[in-house]
Design a protein around this motif. Structure first.
Motif, short mmCIF file in Angstrom:
data_model
loop_
_atom_site.label_atom_id
_atom_site.label_comp_id
_atom_site.label_asym_id
_atom_site.label_seq_id
_atom_site.Cartn_x
_atom_site.Cartn_y
_atom_site.Cartn_z
N ALA A 45 2.98 8.56 -7.34
CA ALA A 45 3.78 9.78 -7.47
C ALA A 45 4.61 9.74 -8.74
O ALA A 45 4.74 10.76 -9.46
CB ALA A 45 4.68 9.94 -6.25
N PHE A 46 5.18 8.58 -9.06
CA PHE A 46 5.94 8.46 -10.30
C PHE A 46 5.03 8.64 -11.52
O PHE A 46 5.45 9.18 -12.54
CB PHE A 46 6.65 7.11 -10.37
CG PHE A 46 8.00 7.12 -9.71
CD1 PHE A 46 9.06 7.81 -10.28
CD2 PHE A 46 8.21 6.44 -8.52
CE1 PHE A 46 10.30 7.83 -9.67
CE2 PHE A 46 9.45 6.46 -7.90
CZ PHE A 46 10.51 7.16 -8.48
N MET A 104 2.48 10.63 -11.59
CA MET A 104 2.29 12.09 -11.68
C MET A 104 3.53 12.75 -12.28
O MET A 104 3.43 13.58 -13.18
CB MET A 104 2.02 12.65 -10.29
CG MET A 104 1.92 14.17 -10.24
SD MET A 104 1.77 14.80 -8.55
CE MET A 104 3.41 14.39 -7.89
N TRP A 105 4.72 12.35 -11.80
CA TRP A 105 5.95 12.97 -12.31
C TRP A 105 6.20 12.64 -13.77
O TRP A 105 6.82 13.43 -14.50
CB TRP A 105 7.14 12.51 -11.46
CG TRP A 105 7.08 12.99 -10.05
CD1 TRP A 105 6.52 14.15 -9.61
CD2 TRP A 105 7.57 12.32 -8.88
NE1 TRP A 105 6.62 14.25 -8.23
CE2 TRP A 105 7.27 13.13 -7.76
CE3 TRP A 105 8.24 11.11 -8.66
CZ2 TRP A 105 7.62 12.79 -6.47
CZ3 TRP A 105 8.57 10.76 -7.37
CH2 TRP A 105 8.27 11.59 -6.29
N THR A 106 5.71 11.49 -14.22
CA THR A 106 5.84 11.15 -15.64
C THR A 106 5.20 12.23 -16.50
O THR A 106 5.72 12.61 -17.55
CB THR A 106 5.18 9.79 -15.93
OG1 THR A 106 5.88 8.77 -15.22
CG2 THR A 106 5.20 9.47 -17.41
N VAL A 107 4.06 12.75 -16.03
CA VAL A 107 3.36 13.79 -16.77
C VAL A 107 3.96 15.17 -16.51
O VAL A 107 4.28 15.92 -17.43
CB VAL A 107 1.86 13.79 -16.42
CG1 VAL A 107 1.13 14.93 -17.12
CG2 VAL A 107 1.24 12.45 -16.81
N VAL A 167 12.36 9.08 -15.13
CA VAL A 167 11.12 8.88 -14.38
C VAL A 167 10.25 7.82 -15.07
O VAL A 167 9.65 6.97 -14.40
CB VAL A 167 10.36 10.22 -14.24
CG1 VAL A 167 8.99 10.00 -13.62
CG2 VAL A 167 11.17 11.20 -13.40
N VAL A 168 10.17 7.88 -16.40
CA VAL A 168 9.37 6.90 -17.13
C VAL A 168 9.89 5.48 -16.87
O VAL A 168 9.11 4.55 -16.62
CB VAL A 168 9.39 7.21 -18.65
CG1 VAL A 168 8.72 6.08 -19.43
CG2 VAL A 168 8.70 8.53 -18.93
N ALA A 169 11.20 5.31 -16.91
CA ALA A 169 11.79 3.99 -16.67
C ALA A 169 11.52 3.52 -15.24
O ALA A 169 11.17 2.35 -15.01
CB ALA A 169 13.30 4.03 -16.95
N ALA A 198 0.83 -1.20 0.00
CA ALA A 198 0.00 0.00 0.00
C ALA A 198 0.87 1.26 0.00
O ALA A 198 0.57 2.23 -0.71
CB ALA A 198 -0.93 -0.01 1.21
N ALA A 199 1.95 1.23 0.80
CA ALA A 199 2.86 2.39 0.81
C ALA A 199 3.57 2.53 -0.54
O ALA A 199 3.74 3.64 -1.06
CB ALA A 199 3.88 2.22 1.93
N PHE A 200 3.95 1.40 -1.12
CA PHE A 200 4.65 1.44 -2.41
C PHE A 200 3.74 1.94 -3.52
O PHE A 200 4.19 2.64 -4.43
CB PHE A 200 5.19 0.05 -2.76
CG PHE A 200 6.11 0.06 -3.95
CD1 PHE A 200 7.45 0.35 -3.79
CD2 PHE A 200 5.63 -0.23 -5.22
CE1 PHE A 200 8.31 0.36 -4.88
CE2 PHE A 200 6.47 -0.21 -6.32
CZ PHE A 200 7.81 0.10 -6.15
#
Length: 364
Positions: free
Chosen positions: A116-117, A119-122, A130-132, A108-110
């Motif tokens: 978040a990743f 979101m950062w991808t966008v 970040v995409v990788a 759940a934490a992961f």
């Protein structure tokens, strides 16, 4: 709970395939904001909504055909997150009964980090690092959920074991038979190779290097193409520019990434070919024949899909299947390792159960 965990694994596979589909149709920036799409909860389609969206994001006009793949991926990922949180809540409620609860909480934490990743991808405009990492996070989530399913199934099976069998099972299982015990570090070495190959595949996809070589078995007519720029291809400090849609690496950098991914595939193929043959020869009880065969089948399918990607110039169905089978190969190796760990415990439970049955027959 085990059934819901199994459902989450299947849903995670769907999310990974949807993520691949989104990348392959160049829809990673189909919605320039997050978590909505141009400020809406779905892709704007009416003339009035499109006008509002274009006013909000004048540099990225609405493309409905690219917005929907991105939003469908987000809806599926959001659903997976809700299921994972439900599993964590259920595990907390049932923790006194012995149900594993630390792993569901960690997942759940992961999943929050994975979101978040996403979101950062966008927001970071498809920055390849970040995409990788986002792709690797998806594979990690799938692996953790699979491990949870295995642990829950083991817990359910343990509940069904007779008390006599449970008493004779020691707290610390012994090592497997000598013919199989030595394979444990080699199995983990194989898992590490698979993870590294998945990372190479993620870097290849994030940098649009899949089409850098369009011939087989050579690349651009050469076994080792001249001018490959490994420093440029694996530069993790590269800048994005306005965005990274379509990639910004030079051709030499992309060729270096593609060739490295091919070499990695050959290393994985050779390693597991030898390892699986040795396991088959020494597995006299045939306890690992099934899991080892599953790894062999997944590896053969993945290599075939990789070759088909190059031969047919990255067709969408084959490319998506290649991503999904990469996950399948990873999970098959994890399952093989799991079964290897269960060998001594399984033998002891079977012996104890057999002893209990004999005792009942004698006393009867």
């Amino acid at each position: 709970m085990a059934n819901w965990a199994t459902f989450s694994v299947l849903l995670a596979v769907v999310v990974i395939m949807l993520g691949a589909w989104t990348r392959l149709v160049d829809a990673g920036l189909g919605c320039p904001d997050w978590p909505g799409c141009y400020g809406f909860i779905k892709v704007p389609q009416s003339d009035s909504h499109i006008a509002i969206a274009n006013a909000r994001f004048p540099d990225t006009p609405v493309d409905v055909a690219k917005g929907w793949p991105e939003m469908i991926h987000r809806y599926a990922a959001g659903t997976l997150g809700l299921v994972v949180f439900g599993l964590a809540a259920s595990a907390i409620r049932q923790r006194r009964s012995g149900v594993p609860f630390k792993l569901p909480l960690f997942i759940a934490a992961f999943i929050l980090l994975q979101g978040a990743f996403g979101m950062w991808t966008v927001t970071l405009k498809l920055w390849p690092q970040v995409v990788a990492l986002h792709l690797l996070g998806g594979f990690t989530t799938l692996s953790l959920l699979t491990l949870l399913v295995l642990r829950l199934r083991k817990f359910s099976a343990g509940q069904a074991v007779t008390p006599t069998a449970a008493r004779v099972t020691p707290n610390k299982p012994e090592q497997p038979a000598a013919s199989l015990a030595g394979f444990r570090p080699w199995l983990f070495g194989g898992l590490l190779l698979i993870i590294m190959q998945v990372a190479l595949g993620a870097w290849t996809a994030a940098n649009y290097a899949a089409v850098a070589c369009t011939d087989l078995p050579t690349c651009q007519g050469q076994w080792w193409p001249e001018g490959m720029d490994f420093q440029h291809g694996f530069d993790i400090t590269q800048h994005v520019g306005p965005n990274y849609l379509g990639g910004q690496l030079t051709a030499d950098g992309r060729v270096a990434i593609h060739v490295t991914h091919r070499v990695g595939a050959l290393v994985v193929l050779g390693y597991f070919a030898i390892l699986l043959i040795l396991i088959r020869r020494r597995d006299h009880s045939r306890e690992l024949r099934g899991p080892a065969g599953l790894v062999a089948a997944a590896l053969a399918a993945q290599i075939t899909l990789g070759l088909a990607n190059v031969m047919f110039y990255i067709p969408l169905p084959i490319a998506v299947a290649h991503n999904a089978m990469g996950a399948g190969l990873l999970l098959s190796v994890i399952y093989l390792i799991w079964r290897h760990y269960q060998l001594p415990l399984q033998a002891q439970v079977e012996t104890a159960t057999h002893t209990t049955i004999m005792h009942q027959e004698i006393t009867a």
